[in-house]
Design a protein around this motif. Structure first.
Motif, PDB file in Angstrom:
ATOM      1  N   ARG B 122       0.995  -1.180  -0.260  1.00  0.00           N
ATOM      2  CA  ARG B 122      -0.006  -0.075   0.068  1.00  0.00           C
ATOM      3  C   ARG B 122       0.946   1.284   0.031  1.00  0.00           C
ATOM      4  N   PRO B 123       0.436   2.558  -0.202  1.00  0.00           N
ATOM      5  CA  PRO B 123       1.055   3.649  -0.514  1.00  0.00           C
ATOM      6  C   PRO B 123       2.028   3.792   0.922  1.00  0.00           C
ATOM      7  N   ALA B 124       1.434   3.352   2.060  1.00  0.00           N
ATOM      8  CA  ALA B 124       2.204   3.855   2.902  1.00  0.00           C
ATOM      9  C   ALA B 124       2.880   2.540   3.985  1.00  0.00           C
ATOM     10  N   GLN B 125       3.033   1.435   3.081  1.00  0.00           N
ATOM     11  CA  GLN B 125       3.280   0.190   3.651  1.00  0.00           C
ATOM     12  C   GLN B 125       4.063  -0.861   2.669  1.00  0.00           C
ATOM     13  N   SER B 126       5.327  -1.384   2.899  1.00  0.00           N
ATOM     14  CA  SER B 126       5.769  -2.133   2.055  1.00  0.00           C
ATOM     15  C   SER B 126       5.571  -3.494   2.306  1.00  0.00           C
ATOM     16  N   GLY B 127       5.543  -4.515   1.186  1.00  0.00           N
ATOM     17  CA  GLY B 127       5.223  -5.956   1.448  1.00  0.00           C
ATOM     18  C   GLY B 127       5.954  -6.503   2.889  1.00  0.00           C
ATOM     19  N   GLY B 128       7.176  -6.034   2.863  1.00  0.00           N
ATOM     20  CA  GLY B 128       7.824  -6.588   4.288  1.00  0.00           C
ATOM     21  C   GLY B 128       7.280  -5.961   5.739  1.00  0.00           C
ATOM     22  N   GLN B 129       6.683  -4.957   5.647  1.00  0.00           N
ATOM     23  CA  GLN B 129       6.033  -4.344   6.727  1.00  0.00           C
ATOM     24  C   GLN B 129       4.369  -5.039   6.965  1.00  0.00           C
ATOM     25  N   ALA B 130       4.055  -5.400   5.859  1.00  0.00           N
ATOM     26  CA  ALA B 130       2.682  -6.106   5.964  1.00  0.00           C
ATOM     27  C   ALA B 130       2.769  -7.564   6.721  1.00  0.00           C
ATOM     28  N   PHE B 131       4.044  -8.045   6.433  1.00  0.00           N
ATOM     29  CA  PHE B 131       4.067  -9.389   7.160  1.00  0.00           C
ATOM     30  C   PHE B 131       4.938  -9.482   8.111  1.00  0.00           C
ATOM     31  N   ALA B 132       4.889  -8.183   8.974  1.00  0.00           N
ATOM     32  CA  ALA B 132       5.804  -8.290  10.136  1.00  0.00           C
ATOM     33  C   ALA B 132       5.261  -8.512  11.323  1.00  0.00           C
ATOM     34  N   PRO B 133       3.802  -8.714  11.524  1.00  0.00           N
ATOM     35  CA  PRO B 133       3.334  -9.262  12.676  1.00  0.00           C
ATOM     36  C   PRO B 133       3.789 -10.521  13.330  1.00  0.00           C
ATOM     37  N   ALA B 134       3.850 -10.873  14.431  1.00  0.00           N
ATOM     38  CA  ALA B 134       4.480 -11.955  15.067  1.00  0.00           C
ATOM     39  C   ALA B 134       3.619 -13.152  14.693  1.00  0.00           C
ATOM     40  N   LEU B 135       4.014 -14.312  14.572  1.00  0.00           N
ATOM     41  CA  LEU B 135       3.245 -15.579  14.148  1.00  0.00           C
ATOM     42  C   LEU B 135       3.263 -16.245  15.608  1.00  0.00           C
ATOM     43  N   SER B 136       2.381 -16.744  16.292  1.00  0.00           N
ATOM     44  CA  SER B 136       2.267 -17.420  17.643  1.00  0.00           C
ATOM     45  C   SER B 136       2.909 -18.765  17.703  1.00  0.00           C
ATOM     46  N   ILE B 137       4.124 -18.730  18.039  1.00  0.00           N
ATOM     47  CA  ILE B 137       4.435 -20.286  18.017  1.00  0.00           C
ATOM     48  C   ILE B 137       4.817 -20.751  19.629  1.00  0.00           C
ATOM     49  N   SER B 138       4.768 -19.973  20.773  1.00  0.00           N
ATOM     50  CA  SER B 138       5.473 -20.199  21.957  1.00  0.00           C
ATOM     51  C   SER B 138       4.185 -20.635  22.974  1.00  0.00           C
ATOM     52  N   GLY B 139       2.819 -20.481  22.657  1.00  0.00           N
ATOM     53  CA  GLY B 139       1.861 -20.952  23.670  1.00  0.00           C
ATOM     54  C   GLY B 139       1.765 -19.790  24.683  1.00  0.00           C
ATOM     55  N   ILE B 140       2.198 -18.984  24.804  1.00  0.00           N
ATOM     56  CA  ILE B 140       2.292 -17.941  25.757  1.00  0.00           C
ATOM     57  C   ILE B 140       2.017 -16.257  24.994  1.00  0.00           C
ATOM     58  N   PRO B 141       0.775 -16.002  25.464  1.00  0.00           N
ATOM     59  CA  PRO B 141       0.462 -15.012  24.934  1.00  0.00           C
ATOM     60  C   PRO B 141       1.481 -13.488  24.822  1.00  0.00           C
ATOM     61  N   GLY B 142       1.691 -12.910  23.861  1.00  0.00           N
ATOM     62  CA  GLY B 142       2.592 -11.583  23.861  1.00  0.00           C
ATOM     63  C   GLY B 142       4.002 -12.011  23.834  1.00  0.00           C
ATOM     64  N   TRP B 143       4.447 -13.348  24.080  1.00  0.00           N
ATOM     65  CA  TRP B 143       5.833 -13.774  24.398  1.00  0.00           C
ATOM     66  C   TRP B 143       6.689 -13.573  22.919  1.00  0.00           C
ATOM     67  N   GLU B 144       6.195 -13.558  21.899  1.00  0.00           N
ATOM     68  CA  GLU B 144       6.862 -13.509  20.708  1.00  0.00           C
ATOM     69  C   GLU B 144       7.395 -11.938  20.504  1.00  0.00           C
ATOM     70  N   GLU B 145       6.281 -11.121  20.971  1.00  0.00           N
ATOM     71  CA  GLU B 145       6.825  -9.796  20.871  1.00  0.00           C
ATOM     72  C   GLU B 145       8.086  -9.376  21.965  1.00  0.00           C
ATOM     73  N   SER B 146       7.951 -10.320  23.407  1.00  0.00           N
ATOM     74  CA  SER B 146       8.828  -9.724  24.085  1.00  0.00           C
ATOM     75  C   SER B 146       9.882 -10.252  23.965  1.00  0.00           C
ATOM     76  N   VAL B 147      10.407 -11.234  23.058  1.00  0.00           N
ATOM     77  CA  VAL B 147      11.698 -11.880  22.849  1.00  0.00           C
ATOM     78  C   VAL B 147      12.051 -11.445  21.507  1.00  0.00           C
ATOM     79  N   GLY B 148      11.302 -10.579  20.735  1.00  0.00           N
ATOM     80  CA  GLY B 148      11.835 -10.255  19.227  1.00  0.00           C
ATOM     81  C   GLY B 148      11.514 -11.128  18.366  1.00  0.00           C
ATOM     82  N   LEU B 149      10.456 -12.212  18.544  1.00  0.00           N
ATOM     83  CA  LEU B 149      10.436 -13.057  17.173  1.00  0.00           C
ATOM     84  C   LEU B 149       9.334 -12.539  16.499  1.00  0.00           C
ATOM     85  N   LEU B 150       9.467 -11.292  15.675  1.00  0.00           N
ATOM     86  CA  LEU B 150       8.477 -10.563  14.840  1.00  0.00           C
ATOM     87  C   LEU B 150       8.719 -11.127  13.540  1.00  0.00           C
TER      88      LEU B 150
END
Lengths: 120, 396
Positions: B122-150
């Protein structure tokens, strides 16, 4: 067992806040549960009991970030998949500068509620 | 007719249509979806009023309203007897076709349109940014963000690294898939990355999340693709080149690591069920169109679907067996890496093109039986189709 708290993953985060690494077991059959489990895959019970882990584990994989996906995350940094000696797998940060080899022994370090794994 | 009757088609794809595919903004996902549906109906030569089913697949990274059920009104399908948005993440496109086939066999609908659309750039978003949200693999809510697994790349990189370490491979192990995809893309005028690529070029590609380089990651585009599914018995009257659905399977279970379990992901189940339904074995498969948001997923899929012994897919791909002229052509339009990334519809579209004999310079000599896969989450959700230009498969 030194803890008996049922529920989701909050007890894990509460443990870190008091300097304790916790994992979950089934309160009915004592099977080790992966993080995120609410039911026991072995017996189906819904009794999750959180217990203290030894802090020992092994490095199963590491991903090294060479790009920043968010402010405050300065590359390069490594994120690890650690297998605790009790069995569950835990995603974690590694201490800076560690030389990483497949399967290496690690130990947990918790400072001010923040978890890192170091070479054992 | 029993759904499990082996060797006899369960349903057929009679239309394939695409919107404009672009690396720059060319309209909303919803607008692109309309374009693709219109093109698929024209391709199927089916009347607007004959459509009685609509299944929708939006990217798991966008909210419902980006591609809502109200698409029915945009399309002015007034008499739908089947309408749903399918939530299987990257396995949704294959799942849509499976549910369309099931609904048709159950008598709930006759002609079902299945559409995927996305506009990550999109005009203000690259393809890379669009796919930057974390995928949940830890089973612990919010944990991916806290360890930097974005981003999806990091989550997949961990599985890839564990695989490479387990088999004692270095990062070059992923190069065979990348070079094979590029060789196919050079034969596909609709592929986005078509420049010649050598192993040295690959090694110069910058790291994103090690062990993945830029070239190991899917190439996002804006666009939409739709197919029309109808009953197998009705297909010959409707289409000169129907593509028959013989096998369908799902398997839902994420990457477990190497801990003595049979299989590493649910793909093992999806493949087994699809093969049993079709009455074939993996060795009967002529070509594969894999969901490969990252190069590693093709290595894992080759092994999990029983096409390569465990640990041998890297050597198999580096020896050229999946490339043009190889004995098991894979991702023959250039795949997600060199073709374009429209999630599960990339492999579906290529399989239809090949089954119809419309591949031009990349047309396969043998496409009697193709495996098409979907993979959602971090290797969590798997769905597979076995497709053929023949209504009946030869007895195995």
């Amino acid at each position: 067992m030194d803890k008996d708290i049922e529920g989701g993953a909050t007890p894990f985060l509460a443990g870190l806040a008091v300097g304790e690494l916790r994992y979950a077991r089934c309160g009915a059959c004592d099977a080790v549960l992966e993080y995120g489990a609410s039911l026991c895959p072995a017996c189906g019970a819904a009794k999750v009991v959180w217990v203290r882990a030894s802090g020992a584990g092994r490095l199963r994989a590491r991903a090294i970030y060479h790009r920043s996906y968010a402010a405050g995350l300065v590359p390069p940094y490594a994120v690890a998949m650690v297998e605790l000696e009790e069995g569950p797998r835990l995603l974690a940060r590694l201490a800076e500068g560690a030389v990483l080899t497949p399967g290496m022994a690690l130990r947990a370090s918790i400072e001010d509620g923040s978890l890192r794994f170091l070479a054992a | 007719m029993d759904m499990a009757e082996k060797g006899r088609a369960k349903a057929a794809i009679i239309g394939l249509g695409a919107s404009t595919l672009s690396r720059t903004p060319v309209g909303s996902a919803r607008q692109l979806a309309v374009q693709a549906v219109q093109a698929a109906l024209a391709d199927a030569d089916i009347g607007h009023g004959e459509v009685d089913g609509l299944l929708i697949n939006r990217s798991p990274l966008v909210p419902h309203e980006v591609l809502p059920l109200k698409l029915q009104e945009d399309l002015q399908f007034a008499n739908l007897t089947l309408l749903s948005s399918i939530e299987g993440e990257g396995s949704s496109a294959v799942q849509m076709i499976q549910y369309a086939a099931l609904a048709i066999r159950a008598g709930m609908a006759s002609n079902v349109v299945c559409v995927f659309a996305d506009d990550p750039i999109r005009p203000a978003q690259s393809g890379g940014q669009a796919f930057a949200p974390a995928l949940s693999i830890s089973g612990i809510p919010g944990w991916e963000e806290s360890v930097g697994l974005l981003g999806a790349a990091g989550a997949y990189a961990l599985a890839a690294q564990e695989y490479l370490w387990h088999y004692g491979l270095d990062a070059d192990a992923l190069s065979g898939v990348v070079l094979s995809d590029r060789a196919w893309a050079q034969r596909n005028p609709d592929a986005f990355l078509r420049a010649p690529l050598s192993l040295d070029d690959y090694r110069r590609s910058p790291w994103v999340v090690e062990p993945f380089r830029v070239l190991d990651c899917a190439y996002p585009v804006n666009g939409a693709i739709a197919v029309v599914v109808t009953a197998a018995d009705a297909a010959p009257e409707r289409s000169a080149r129907p593509v028959y659905i013989h096998g369908m399977g799902q398997g839902h279970g994420g990457f477990t690591g190497f801990r003595g379990r049979q299989g590493l992901t649910g793909a093992r189940l999806a493949g087994r069920i699809a093969c049993e339904m079709a009455g074939v074995v993996p060795a009967d498969i002529d070509a594969c169109q894999f969901y490969e948001a990252f190069s590693f997923t093709t290595l894992l899929a080759l092994e999990e679907y029983g096409l390569c012994p465990p640990g041998e897919a890297a050597a198999f791909t580096r020896d050229g067996h999946t490339a043009p002229g190889g004995r098991l052509p894979c991702n023959t339009g250039g795949g997600h890496l060199s073709g374009y990334y429209l999630q599960g519809m990339t492999p579906v579209a290529e399989a239809v093109i090949q089954a119809r004999g419309h591949g031009g310079p990349r047309q396969l000599d043998r496409a009697d039986l193709q495996l098409v896969t979907g993979n959602g989450g971090r290797l969590d959700y798997h769905a597979a189709l076995l497709l053929s230009p023949s209504a009946r498969l030869r007895a195995h």
